[in-house]
Write a protein that holds these residues in place. Structure first.
Motif, short mmCIF file in Angstrom:
data_model
loop_
_atom_site.label_atom_id
_atom_site.label_comp_id
_atom_site.label_asym_id
_atom_site.label_seq_id
_atom_site.Cartn_x
_atom_site.Cartn_y
_atom_site.Cartn_z
N GLY A 207 3.64 10.99 -8.21
CA GLY A 207 3.56 12.33 -7.64
C GLY A 207 2.41 12.48 -6.67
O GLY A 207 2.55 13.12 -5.60
N ALA A 208 1.26 11.90 -7.03
CA ALA A 208 0.10 11.97 -6.14
C ALA A 208 0.37 11.26 -4.82
O ALA A 208 -0.05 11.70 -3.74
N ARG A 209 1.08 10.14 -4.87
CA ARG A 209 1.37 9.40 -3.65
C ARG A 209 2.25 10.21 -2.70
O ARG A 209 2.03 10.22 -1.48
N ASP A 215 0.17 18.20 -0.06
CA ASP A 215 -0.65 19.11 -0.84
C ASP A 215 -1.81 18.32 -1.45
O ASP A 215 -1.75 17.87 -2.59
N PRO A 216 -2.89 18.14 -0.68
CA PRO A 216 -4.02 17.33 -1.17
C PRO A 216 -4.61 17.85 -2.48
O PRO A 216 -5.03 17.06 -3.33
N THR A 221 -5.40 16.82 -8.32
CA THR A 221 -5.19 17.13 -9.74
C THR A 221 -4.40 16.03 -10.44
O THR A 221 -4.72 15.63 -11.57
N ALA A 222 -3.38 15.51 -9.77
CA ALA A 222 -2.59 14.43 -10.37
C ALA A 222 -3.42 13.17 -10.57
O ALA A 222 -3.30 12.48 -11.59
N VAL A 223 -4.28 12.87 -9.58
CA VAL A 223 -5.15 11.69 -9.72
C VAL A 223 -6.11 11.87 -10.88
O VAL A 223 -6.40 10.91 -11.63
N LYS A 224 -6.63 13.10 -11.06
CA LYS A 224 -7.53 13.35 -12.19
C LYS A 224 -6.79 13.14 -13.53
O LYS A 224 -7.35 12.59 -14.48
#
Length: 409
Positions: A207-209, A215-216, A221-224
Motif C-alpha cells: 500500500g505504501a508503494r 498520498d505521502p 503511516t503505512a511505513v510506520k
C-alpha cells in the motif's frame, strides 16, 4: 544432601564391620593358641578363616568354600570343634544372605549338616553323641533360617527401591513429554502470530508503494505500521526460536523446515476480546465467576495476549476439575505501565464432577512454560482459607504500541 563414605567401592560402615568381625575371630584364635588342640597349627587355620571373612559380602560363595575347606582340614587333623569355628556359622549366614542365588545357600546348609555330624563325632563323649549333634544342628539351623529371613526382607526392600526408582523415572519422562507437547503448542501459536505479522507488513508495504506519490501522509503511516509490526514480529520470532531451542533434539522442534507443524482443530488466534465468552462458557459449566479489570488495557503483542488468554483458560479448567461445580471463582486482570497481572482464585467449595474430565496433571507445567517465554512469574498454591490461587505477572515489552492484528489466522 547425604554424603556416603566408601572404601574399595563399598560403604565404609560395612567394610569396618567386616574387618571388626574378622579381627574378633582372629583374636579368639590367637588367644586359645596355647591351650587348644593342634596348637599354633590350629591357630593358623583360624586366622586364615578370619582373613577370608573380610570378603564375606562381596564374595560370599567363595568365602564359604574357603572356610569349609579349612574346617575340613581341622576335621582331618582330628582337632575337634574349636572356638574359632564360629567363622563357619558366619560364612553360612553370609552365603545365605548375600549370595546371588539361594541355591548356594542351600548347598552350604547341606555341607553344614555333614559338618555337624563330623563335629559331634569328634566331641568328647561327656554326653551321648546324638545329643551333641542335635545341639549343633539347632544352632546351625537357627543361623540358616535367620539368614534366609534377612535375605527375603533385603530383597523385598531392594524391589521396593527399584520400583520407586522406576516410578520416578516414569514421572520424569511423563513431565518431559508434557513440557515438550506444551512447547510444541506454544511454538505453533507463536509461529501463527509471526506469520500474521508478516502478512500485515506485506500488505502495508504494498500500500505504501502505491500511495507514495498520491498520498505521502498515508504512505508514511503505512511505513510506520510496517516498522512497528516488523519490530513486534522480530520479538515474537526471538521467543519462538527460544522455545524451539529449549526443546532440544527430538523435542518440540521437529519439522521439515525447522518449524513446528501439527494439526489443531482450533487453529485460530485467540485474543483478550474473547475472554468474556470464555468466562460465560465456564459459567454455564457451573462455576460462579466474578471478573474485574483494573487499569487501561494496552495494545498487547499477539503472543502475550494469547498467553494471558491461555493462563485464564487453564486456571478456570483446574478450578472446575478440582474445586467442582458451584465453586466461586474470582478472575482479576490488572494492567499497569510495567506488566499485566492475572489472578484467578477459587474458594474450593464446589461439588465434585459426576464424570470428571481425565487430567494428565500438567496444567501448571503448561502455564509455567508459557509464562517463562515472556520472562514472567507464576505463583500457584492452596490458600489458607481454602481453595486455590494462581497469580501470573507478565512484563510488558519496552517498545511502544503496535498495530493489533485481527483475531483470525
Amino acid at each position: 544432601m547425604t554424603v556416603r563414605r566408601t572404601m574399595f567401592g563399598r560403604p565404609l560402615r560395612g567394610v569396618a564391620f567386616d574387618v571388626a568381625v574378622s579381627a574378633l575371630v582372629a583374636l579368639v584364635s590367637l588367644t586359645a593358641a596355647v591351650n587348644q588342640p593342634g596348637g599354633w597349627a590350629a591357630t593358623l587355620v583360624g586366622v586364615a578363616m578370619a582373613a577370608a571373612l573380610v570378603l564375606r559380602r562381596t564374595h560370599p560363595s567363595a568365602v564359604t568354600v574357603v572356610v569349609a575347606a579349612l574346617a575340613l582340614v581341622q576335621v582331618i587333623a582330628g582337632w575337634g570343634p574349636l572356638v574359632y569355628d564360629i567363622a563357619v556359622l558366619i560364612a553360612l549366614y553370609s552365603v545365605v544372605k548375600y549370595g546371588e542365588r539361594l541355591r548356594d545357600g542351600v548347598v552350604a546348609g547341606a555341607v553344614a549338616a555333614v559338618g555337624v555330624l563330623l563335629a559331634a563325632a569328634q566331641t568328647p563323649h561327656v554326653v551321648q553323641w546324638w545329643i551333641t549333634a542335635l545341639w549343633y544342628a539347632l544352632v546351625t539351623g537357627a543361623v540358616w533360617l535367620v539368614a534366609l529371613n534377612v535375605r527375603t526382607r533385603r530383597l523385598y526392600v531392594l524391589s521396593l527401591e527399584e520400583r520407586a526408582t522406576t516410578l520416578e523415572r516414569e514421572r520424569e519422562a511423563e513431565s518431559r513429554a508434557a513440557v515438550a507437547e506444551e512447547r510444541t503448542r506454544i511454538a505453533r501459536e507463536l509461529h501463527d502470530v509471526v506469520a500474521h505479522s508478516m502478512a500485515v507488513m506485506i500488505v502495508q508495504a504494498d500500500g505504501a508503494r502505491f500511495m507514495l506519490d498520491r498520498d505521502p501522509a498515508q504512505a508514511r503511516t503505512a511505513v510506520k505500521v510496517v516498522a512497528d509490526t516488523g519490530r513486534q514480529a522480530l520479538e515474537e520470532m526471538r521467543r519462538l526460536v527460544g522455545v524451539l531451542r529449549d526443546a532440544g533434539p527430538g523435542g518440540a522442534a521437529d519439522g521439515a523446515d525447522g518449524l513446528v507443524v501439527a494439526a489443531d482443530p482450533e487453529h485460530r488466534r485467540l485474543v483478550l476480546a474473547e475472554l468474556p465468552d470464555l468466562l460465560t462458557r465456564f459459567g454455564d459449566a457451573g462455576l460462579r465467576i466474578r471478573s474485574t479489570v483494573t487499569g487501561a488495557p494496552p495494545a498487547l503483542p499477539p503472543g502475550l495476549e494469547l498467553t494471558v488468554y491461555r493462563v485464564v483458560q487453564e486456571a478456570l479448567t483446574n478450578a472446575l476439575k478440582h474445586a467442582g461445580v458451584g465453586a466461586g471463582v474470582e478472575v482479576c486482570l490488572a494492567y499497569t505501565a510495567e506488566a499485566v497481572v492475572v489472578r484467578v482464585v477459587d474458594n474450593g467449595q464446589g461439588r465434585p464432577l459426576v464424570s470428571p474430565t481425565p487430567s494428565g496433571g500438567h496444567g501448571l507445567l503448561g502455564m509455567r512454560e508459557r509464562v517463562t517465554v515472556y520472562d514472567g512469574s507464576l505463583t500457584a498454591g492452596p490458600r489458607a482459607v481454602g481453595g486455590w490461587q494462581v497469580e501470573v505477572r507478565l512484563p510488558l515489552p519496552e517498545c511502544g504500541p503496535v498495530l493489533r492484528p485481527s483475531g483470525r489466522g
